[in-house]
Motif scaffolding. Structure first.
Motif, PDB file in Angstrom:
ATOM      1  N   ARG A  52      25.461  46.752  32.237  1.00  0.00           N
ATOM      2  CA  ARG A  52      24.844  47.438  33.363  1.00  0.00           C
ATOM      3  C   ARG A  52      24.320  46.407  34.347  1.00  0.00           C
ATOM      4  O   ARG A  52      23.956  45.288  33.974  1.00  0.00           O
ATOM      5  CB  ARG A  52      23.705  48.355  32.905  1.00  0.00           C
ATOM      6  CG  ARG A  52      22.622  47.666  32.085  1.00  0.00           C
ATOM      7  CD  ARG A  52      21.613  48.675  31.563  1.00  0.00           C
ATOM      8  NE  ARG A  52      20.679  48.079  30.646  1.00  0.00           N
ATOM      9  CZ  ARG A  52      19.357  48.142  30.785  1.00  0.00           C
ATOM     10  NH1 ARG A  52      18.835  48.761  31.818  1.00  0.00           N
ATOM     11  NH2 ARG A  52      18.559  47.599  29.890  1.00  0.00           N
ATOM     12  N   ALA A  53      24.318  46.797  35.594  1.00  0.00           N
ATOM     13  CA  ALA A  53      23.732  45.951  36.626  1.00  0.00           C
ATOM     14  C   ALA A  53      22.346  46.486  36.950  1.00  0.00           C
ATOM     15  O   ALA A  53      22.109  47.694  36.928  1.00  0.00           O
ATOM     16  CB  ALA A  53      24.605  45.952  37.880  1.00  0.00           C
ATOM     17  N   LEU A  54      21.432  45.585  37.215  1.00  0.00           N
ATOM     18  CA  LEU A  54      20.055  45.954  37.487  1.00  0.00           C
ATOM     19  C   LEU A  54      19.744  45.683  38.950  1.00  0.00           C
ATOM     20  O   LEU A  54      19.947  44.571  39.448  1.00  0.00           O
ATOM     21  CB  LEU A  54      19.118  45.157  36.578  1.00  0.00           C
ATOM     22  CG  LEU A  54      19.354  45.350  35.075  1.00  0.00           C
ATOM     23  CD1 LEU A  54      18.467  44.406  34.270  1.00  0.00           C
ATOM     24  CD2 LEU A  54      19.092  46.795  34.667  1.00  0.00           C
ATOM     25  N   ALA A  55      19.255  46.705  39.640  1.00  0.00           N
ATOM     26  CA  ALA A  55      18.886  46.565  41.039  1.00  0.00           C
ATOM     27  C   ALA A  55      17.454  46.069  41.129  1.00  0.00           C
ATOM     28  O   ALA A  55      16.539  46.671  40.560  1.00  0.00           O
ATOM     29  CB  ALA A  55      19.025  47.902  41.760  1.00  0.00           C
ATOM     30  N   THR A  74      19.045  35.051  44.432  1.00  0.00           N
ATOM     31  CA  THR A  74      19.994  35.446  45.474  1.00  0.00           C
ATOM     32  C   THR A  74      21.318  34.710  45.303  1.00  0.00           C
ATOM     33  O   THR A  74      22.400  35.313  45.432  1.00  0.00           O
ATOM     34  CB  THR A  74      19.396  35.167  46.862  1.00  0.00           C
ATOM     35  OG1 THR A  74      18.159  35.870  47.003  1.00  0.00           O
ATOM     36  CG2 THR A  74      20.354  35.614  47.956  1.00  0.00           C
ATOM     37  N   ARG A  75      21.267  33.434  44.993  1.00  0.00           N
ATOM     38  CA  ARG A  75      22.502  32.667  44.768  1.00  0.00           C
ATOM     39  C   ARG A  75      23.279  33.231  43.582  1.00  0.00           C
ATOM     40  O   ARG A  75      24.516  33.274  43.600  1.00  0.00           O
ATOM     41  CB  ARG A  75      22.176  31.193  44.524  1.00  0.00           C
ATOM     42  CG  ARG A  75      21.763  30.427  45.764  1.00  0.00           C
ATOM     43  CD  ARG A  75      21.816  28.921  45.527  1.00  0.00           C
ATOM     44  NE  ARG A  75      20.952  28.512  44.424  1.00  0.00           N
ATOM     45  CZ  ARG A  75      19.683  28.145  44.566  1.00  0.00           C
ATOM     46  NH1 ARG A  75      19.128  28.146  45.768  1.00  0.00           N
ATOM     47  NH2 ARG A  75      18.973  27.760  43.518  1.00  0.00           N
ATOM     48  N   ALA A  76      22.567  33.680  42.565  1.00  0.00           N
ATOM     49  CA  ALA A  76      23.239  34.245  41.397  1.00  0.00           C
ATOM     50  C   ALA A  76      24.035  35.484  41.778  1.00  0.00           C
ATOM     51  O   ALA A  76      25.151  35.698  41.294  1.00  0.00           O
ATOM     52  CB  ALA A  76      22.212  34.578  40.313  1.00  0.00           C
ATOM     53  N   GLU A 124      22.738  40.628  31.737  1.00  0.00           N
ATOM     54  CA  GLU A 124      22.737  39.345  31.048  1.00  0.00           C
ATOM     55  C   GLU A 124      22.427  38.186  31.996  1.00  0.00           C
ATOM     56  O   GLU A 124      21.838  37.174  31.590  1.00  0.00           O
ATOM     57  CB  GLU A 124      24.078  39.102  30.341  1.00  0.00           C
ATOM     58  CG  GLU A 124      25.297  39.008  31.242  1.00  0.00           C
ATOM     59  CD  GLU A 124      25.984  40.339  31.480  1.00  0.00           C
ATOM     60  OE1 GLU A 124      27.182  40.334  31.795  1.00  0.00           O
ATOM     61  OE2 GLU A 124      25.311  41.389  31.355  1.00  0.00           O
ATOM     62  N   VAL A 125      22.804  38.318  33.278  1.00  0.00           N
ATOM     63  CA  VAL A 125      22.500  37.263  34.254  1.00  0.00           C
ATOM     64  C   VAL A 125      21.001  37.226  34.538  1.00  0.00           C
ATOM     65  O   VAL A 125      20.383  36.153  34.597  1.00  0.00           O
ATOM     66  CB  VAL A 125      23.298  37.486  35.553  1.00  0.00           C
ATOM     67  CG1 VAL A 125      22.848  36.510  36.649  1.00  0.00           C
ATOM     68  CG2 VAL A 125      24.794  37.324  35.295  1.00  0.00           C
TER      69      VAL A 125
END
Length: 515
Positions: A52-55, A74-76, A124-125
């Protein structure tokens, strides 16, 4: 960071954090800014995440800026072109996000947010970014270590831990449960978790979908007679249905997700390369209290809800920003009476509002002609500036104000907006002055607050005291908490007595702290 041996055996830390997800890792970093010996125990492996992506919303990004890490985050995102492009498409369309799948938020003419666009990062990022920060600041983070129970006494908490090498225990002056909705810490501390059960079920996975008969599944969000379907640029696929199965405990499967896609979209698919399938509901529960003696809760351990609008991770991260400096002050002997308890006083109502708005969004997402009509009406309402700003504020956390008493300054309790500040050392920003993680006493009118700042010298061991000047200053002086909220504000000439009272109330008595 140094730890000690407890007389009863085992390591002893100031704070033990159960759970090494985003909330637990951020809390550890916040504690380490103050030199608090912190241990994080995570039952999973490092790098393990969910599909899942987290906003990350405006208020969270503003706070990350106040710690000097916003550029790295932001770079990520920019290294993940699919997600970055998706956020830009929303911005180009005049919207930042949605309420119940209505992508209209941000389309109002009110003063723009300090961070207007948000970020979208894989789970995970985000965990890895926060793990690196916790590591750099000296937190001890241990993986494959599962908290199984606790025993607390007047001096601290014994935390029972299961590892691959067997069972053990560690001690902490405090234990914070950041171990999710099924929190072992919450249950062991005897804290109730009241709320509402599921009315829907969502299934999500990340992989490739081959449609039988050719073609592709639609991109973005789709509402159908059977429920909701979502396909994101990073390969995530999700379906939501209002038919809740009896078995919600067994692991979700790829076949289960494929059958859900067929029911909702009418398209048969074969899924390949799926790394993990998860299942979640709209159960909405909140801990009856956030503290039981030396045990505290944050994040999903304190509150769960349907992930509508991406509010969950932001709510938890703001818990950590609120709790970190208060718990550190308690550990270091600097906390005035009631400071640690103000964590629950301030954050419990915020989470209750999130539970309420996510329940409202679930109702607005249901299939059916009655809800179709309601969504059309709601779309029109969101075109009104006042309505859009209200909804944006509750989704993005930008409308939060904490109580400061009936005689407070209009700025007190609200978030201190960033502004340029000229000091004897040059030009900087309010956000940059908060990066040490300490309370900030900031003079803004050049000289009018100078005498009052000198009167604060007795708090210089725990407060950043800065004399500066700002264009069109909102007040002569501000006392800004480490989490960015205004504890006190004064118009010139500043009354020294009122300032000293505010410093005592938020930062403890004048003079060196005794640990």
């Amino acid at each position: 960071m140094t730890t000690t041996e407890h007389p009863l055996g085992g390591e002893h830390f100031d704070v033990v954090v159960a759970g090494g997800g985003p909330v637990g890792l951020l809390l550890a970093a916040e504690l380490r800014l103050h030199g608090v010996a912190t241990l994080v125990l995570e039952r999973g492996r490092r790098g393990q995440g969910e599909p899942r992506a987290l906003a990350l919303h405006s208020r969270t990004l503003e706070t990350l800026d106040r710690r000097g890490v916003l550029e790295e985050f932001t770079r990520a995102q920019e290294t993940l072109p699919g997600l970055a492009d998706f956020r830009r498409q929303l911005a180009d369309g005049g919207a930042r996000g949605h309420f119940a799948g209505l992508f209209r938020l941000g389309r109002h003419s009110a003063e723009p947010a300090e961070q207007p666009h948000g970020l979208l990062l894989p789970h995970e990022v985000l965990k890895e970014l926060l793990a690196r920060r916790a590591d750099e600041l000296g937190a001890v983070v241990r993986y494959d270590q599962e908290v199984t129970g606790l025993v607390q006494d007047r001096d601290g908490v014994t935390v029972h831990v299961r590892t691959a090498d067997g069972d053990g225990a560690v001690r902490g002056h405090f234990l914070v449960g950041c171990d999710g909705g099924r929190s072992v810490v919450r249950k062991a501390a005897g804290i109730d978790f009241p709320g509402t059960g599921p009315s829907l079920v969502s299934r999500m996975g990340r992989g490739r979908a081959e449609v039988h008969g050719g073609g592709e599944l639609p991109a973005g969000w789709q509402r159908t007679d059977g429920g909701w379907f979502m396909r994101m640029p990073d390969g995530r696929i999700a379906v939501t249905e209002w038919d809740v199965p009896e078995d919600l405990e067994s692991p979700a499967t790829t076949d289960e997700l494929a059958r859900g896609i067929e029911r909702v979209t009418g398209r048969r698919v074969t899924l390949t390369g799926v790394d993990l399938v998860t299942r979640f509901t709209d159960s909405a529960r909140q801990a009856a209290r956030y503290r039981a003696g030396r045990v505290l809760l944050a994040g999903d351990a304190a509150h769960i809800h349907f992930p509508a609008g991406g509010q969950g991770v932001n709510l938890g991260l703001q818990d950590a920003f609120n709790l970190g400096w208060k718990l550190a002050a308690e550990c270091l002997g600097r906390a005035p009476e009631g400071l640690l308890d103000s964590y629950e006083t301030e954050r419990h109502p915020v989470a209750a509002q999130v539970l309420a708005n996510t329940r409202a969004q679930v109702a607005l997402m249901r299939p059916g002609p009655q809800v179709d009509a309601l969504r059309e009406l709601f779309t029109d309402l969101m075109g009104m500036d006042e309505v859009n700003k209200y909804l944006s504020d509750i989704i993005y956390g930008t409308g939060i104000r904490y109580a400061t008493g009936p005689d407070g300054h209009p700025l007190a309790g609200g978030y201190a907006r960033d502004l340029p500040v000229t000091t004897a050392d040059g030009t900087t920003r309010l956000a940059e002055l908060l990066r040490p993680g300490r309370p900030l006493l900031l003079g803004l009118d050049g000289s009018g607050a100078g005498g009052a700042l000198k009167a604060a010298a007795g708090w210089a061991d725990r407060v950043e005291i800065v004399a500066g000047e700002a264009p069109a200053p909102p007040a002569a002086a501000l006392l800004v908490r480490p989490d960015g909220y205004v504890a006190w504000a004064g118009d010139g000439p500043v009354a020294e007595g009122a300032l000293r009272a505010a410093l005592t109330a938020w930062c403890g008595p004048e003079g060196p702290a005794v640990r």
